[in-house]
Design a protein around this motif. Structure first.
Motif, PDB file in Angstrom:
ATOM      1  N   UNK A 135       0.851  -1.315   0.139  1.00  7.58           N
ATOM      2  CA  UNK A 135       0.107   0.169   0.072  1.00  7.58           C
ATOM      3  C   UNK A 135       0.801   1.117   0.099  1.00  7.58           C
ATOM      4  N   UNK A 136       2.105   1.219   0.405  1.00  2.00           N
ATOM      5  CA  UNK A 136       3.122   2.446   0.031  1.00  2.00           C
ATOM      6  C   UNK A 136       3.590   2.480  -1.245  1.00  2.00           C
ATOM      7  N   UNK A 137       4.057   3.604  -1.573  1.00  2.00           N
ATOM      8  CA  UNK A 137       4.585   3.793  -2.899  1.00  2.00           C
ATOM      9  C   UNK A 137       6.160   3.713  -2.610  1.00  2.00           C
ATOM     10  N   UNK A 138       6.643   2.715  -2.980  1.00  2.00           N
ATOM     11  CA  UNK A 138       8.287   2.322  -2.603  1.00  2.00           C
ATOM     12  C   UNK A 138       9.223   3.459  -3.192  1.00  2.00           C
ATOM     13  N   UNK A 139       8.826   3.940  -4.466  1.00  2.00           N
ATOM     14  CA  UNK A 139       9.689   4.958  -4.907  1.00  2.00           C
ATOM     15  C   UNK A 139       9.708   6.390  -3.994  1.00  2.00           C
ATOM     16  N   UNK A 140       8.619   6.655  -3.407  1.00  2.59           N
ATOM     17  CA  UNK A 140       8.400   7.595  -2.689  1.00  2.59           C
ATOM     18  C   UNK A 140       9.398   7.447  -1.334  1.00  2.59           C
ATOM     19  N   UNK A 141       9.054   6.248  -0.918  1.00  2.13           N
ATOM     20  CA  UNK A 141       9.607   5.987   0.380  1.00  2.13           C
ATOM     21  C   UNK A 141      11.136   6.012   0.409  1.00  2.13           C
ATOM     22  N   UNK A 142      11.765   5.222  -0.754  1.00  3.63           N
ATOM     23  CA  UNK A 142      13.222   5.091  -0.851  1.00  3.63           C
ATOM     24  C   UNK A 142      13.670   6.508  -1.041  1.00  3.63           C
ATOM     25  N   UNK A 143      12.959   7.410  -1.780  1.00 10.05           N
ATOM     26  CA  UNK A 143      13.473   8.898  -1.774  1.00 10.05           C
ATOM     27  C   UNK A 143      13.627   9.364  -0.464  1.00 10.05           C
ATOM     28  N   UNK A 144      12.453   9.415   0.324  1.00  2.53           N
ATOM     29  CA  UNK A 144      12.609   9.963   1.847  1.00  2.53           C
ATOM     30  C   UNK A 144      13.760   9.409   2.417  1.00  2.53           C
ATOM     31  N   UNK A 145      13.877   8.159   2.239  1.00  2.00           N
ATOM     32  CA  UNK A 145      14.973   7.240   3.138  1.00  2.00           C
ATOM     33  C   UNK A 145      16.315   7.759   2.835  1.00  2.00           C
ATOM     34  N   UNK A 146      16.524   8.150   1.759  1.00  2.00           N
ATOM     35  CA  UNK A 146      17.831   8.936   1.108  1.00  2.00           C
ATOM     36  C   UNK A 146      18.088  10.173   1.687  1.00  2.00           C
ATOM     37  N   UNK A 147      16.824  10.940   1.716  1.00  2.00           N
ATOM     38  CA  UNK A 147      16.952  12.472   2.194  1.00  2.00           C
ATOM     39  C   UNK A 147      17.133  12.600   3.645  1.00  2.00           C
ATOM     40  N   UNK A 148      16.461  11.541   4.506  1.00  4.95           N
ATOM     41  CA  UNK A 148      16.700  11.398   5.912  1.00  4.95           C
ATOM     42  C   UNK A 148      17.999  10.975   6.273  1.00  4.95           C
ATOM     43  N   UNK A 149      18.413   9.703   5.630  1.00  2.26           N
ATOM     44  CA  UNK A 149      19.858   9.224   6.359  1.00  2.26           C
ATOM     45  C   UNK A 149      21.109  10.194   5.781  1.00  2.26           C
ATOM     46  N   UNK A 150      20.708  11.044   4.682  1.00  4.03           N
ATOM     47  CA  UNK A 150      21.691  12.082   4.131  1.00  4.03           C
ATOM     48  C   UNK A 150      21.820  13.089   5.387  1.00  4.03           C
ATOM     49  N   UNK A 151      20.684  13.551   5.987  1.00  5.77           N
ATOM     50  CA  UNK A 151      20.962  14.474   6.947  1.00  5.77           C
ATOM     51  C   UNK A 151      21.268  14.168   8.329  1.00  5.77           C
ATOM     52  N   UNK A 152      20.939  12.756   8.634  1.00  3.17           N
ATOM     53  CA  UNK A 152      21.128  12.385   9.946  1.00  3.17           C
ATOM     54  C   UNK A 152      22.776  12.151  10.273  1.00  3.17           C
TER      55      UNK A 152
END
Length: 384
Positions: A135-152
């Protein structure tokens, strides 16, 4: 203007603690540092409700700050119409005297917008392979993962497979520290447990020996396997502790669960703090996971509950994490192998020779130890 140097001397904001395991982690962390634990309430018109309120939990002991979140807040259209990050940031900053010293722990990739605007230390604490959820958009989630682990500053997946996914997506491996799930420190015994404890009052009608399944009794369980295993273990009583209200989407697995519920002992959901009473009373714990994502890539909370209980464990290969736990448990591929394993344990008086190993490992499988691991890892990174 120069940005202030980050320190972790201020409060730790946990965004968010909606799940029971995050509440347990937050409670353990709060014994070590000041914690502000945020729990969202999702409403249809949540974008127009800026209220927050405090909720005091007794079990686990934890003060929650509840805030209202717009239902569907992470969907692109909703996020464009109602940019939730402004409200969330305002809530956080209202409780933060010195932003550069306050640590933000994000537990879902959907808070990437908030993390990118945070001045203090940032931890991405990932307890799921989120992009594999139905039910989730894998492309969207992967993009958000990359943004988050980049700033973390620190990235804490709870399994090796999630860690590998992050590094494959471009996360710097030097800031990755695996923080698995756990159990309460109070559940860990003071000495080796060799025998099961007395059956709780609501299950004293069961005849020993007892095989037990503890936790969420839904789609991550292999009910076809369980049904066959029950058929092959007539000397044993089967006890199931956990909720059954969640739908099992596979029709064959769902039908098998229905049949099992008509034949075995199901006692429903128990408060998290009571689970150890049932884990300790079992002759053998059974972890009959169905091999599927995102379960396979996660960390098994019930494994750490059973580890503290000290009883022998038989598990399927439904969790990658458990493939590395041989000795603490026994892995089986078929119901026939499980039946053989129960017979072998019966002959041994349910003492498999690994009692000391489980006792030793359980001392490090607590939420308190996980919180300390995260704190130490962040301090080391910020001091570099």
């Amino acid at each position: 203007m120069m940005r202030s140097k980050k320190t972790c001397e201020g409060p730790w904001h946990l965004l968010d603690v909606g799940s029971i395991w995050m509440k347990e982690f937050a409670s353990a962390l709060a014994e070590q540092v000041k914690v502000i634990a945020w729990e969202p309430r999702f409403e249809i018109l949540g974008a127009f409700n800026n209220a927050t309120n405090i909720v005091e939990l007794a079990d686990p002991p934890l003060r929650l700050r509840s805030f209202v979140q717009q239902r569907g807040y992470a969907r692109p259209v909703v996020k464009t119409l109602f940019p939730y990050r402004r409200k969330v940031l305002r809530h956080l900053l209202d409780q933060t005297p010195l932003p550069s010293s306050a640590t933000l722990v994000c537990t879902t990739p959907y808070y990437a917008d908030v993390a990118e605007r945070w001045q203090g230390p940032i931890i991405y604490y990932s307890t799921d392979l989120t992009w594999r959820y139905e039910g989730l958009d894998p492309i969207q989630v992967k993009k958000l993962d990359r943004r988050l682990f980049h700033v973390a500053d620190l990235v804490c997946p709870n399994s090796q497979r999630i860690a590998d996914y992050f590094t494959e997506e471009g996360c710097n491996p030097d800031k990755v520290v695996i923080v698995p799930n756990a159990t309460r420190r109070s559940n860990v015994p003071d000495m080796i447990r060799e025998d099961p404890e007395e059956l709780p009052p609501d299950v004293q009608d069961l005849q020993r020996p007892v095989l037990g399944v503890l936790g969420d009794l839904s789609g991550n369980m292999d009910w076809i396997f369980i049904e066959k295993a029950i058929e092959l273990t007539p000397k044993f009583s089967w006890l199931f502790i956990g909720p059954t209200h969640r739908k099992v989407h596979d029709p064959l697995q769902d039908a098998a669960r229905t049949r099992v519920m008509q034949t075995a002992k199901f006692i429903g959901m128990k408060p998290y703090g009571e689970l150890q009473r049932y884990a300790r009373c079992l002759d053998v714990a059974v972890l009959p996971y169905l091999k599927k994502e995102p379960t396979y890539s996660g960390s098994s909370t019930r494994f750490y509950e059973h580890l503290a209980a000290g009883r022998p464990m038989l598990a399927t290969r439904g969790f990658h994490e458990l493939l590395q736990k041989q000795g603490l448990l026994y892995l089986v591929d078929t119901a026939e192998e499980l039946a053989e394993g129960t017979e072998r344990l019966l002959e041994l008086g349910f003492r498999d020779g690994h009692e000391a190993d489980r006792f030793s490992a359980s001392r490090y499988g607590t939420w308190s130890f996980r919180a300390l691991t995260m704190r130490n890892a962040l301090s080391a990174i910020l001091s570099d």
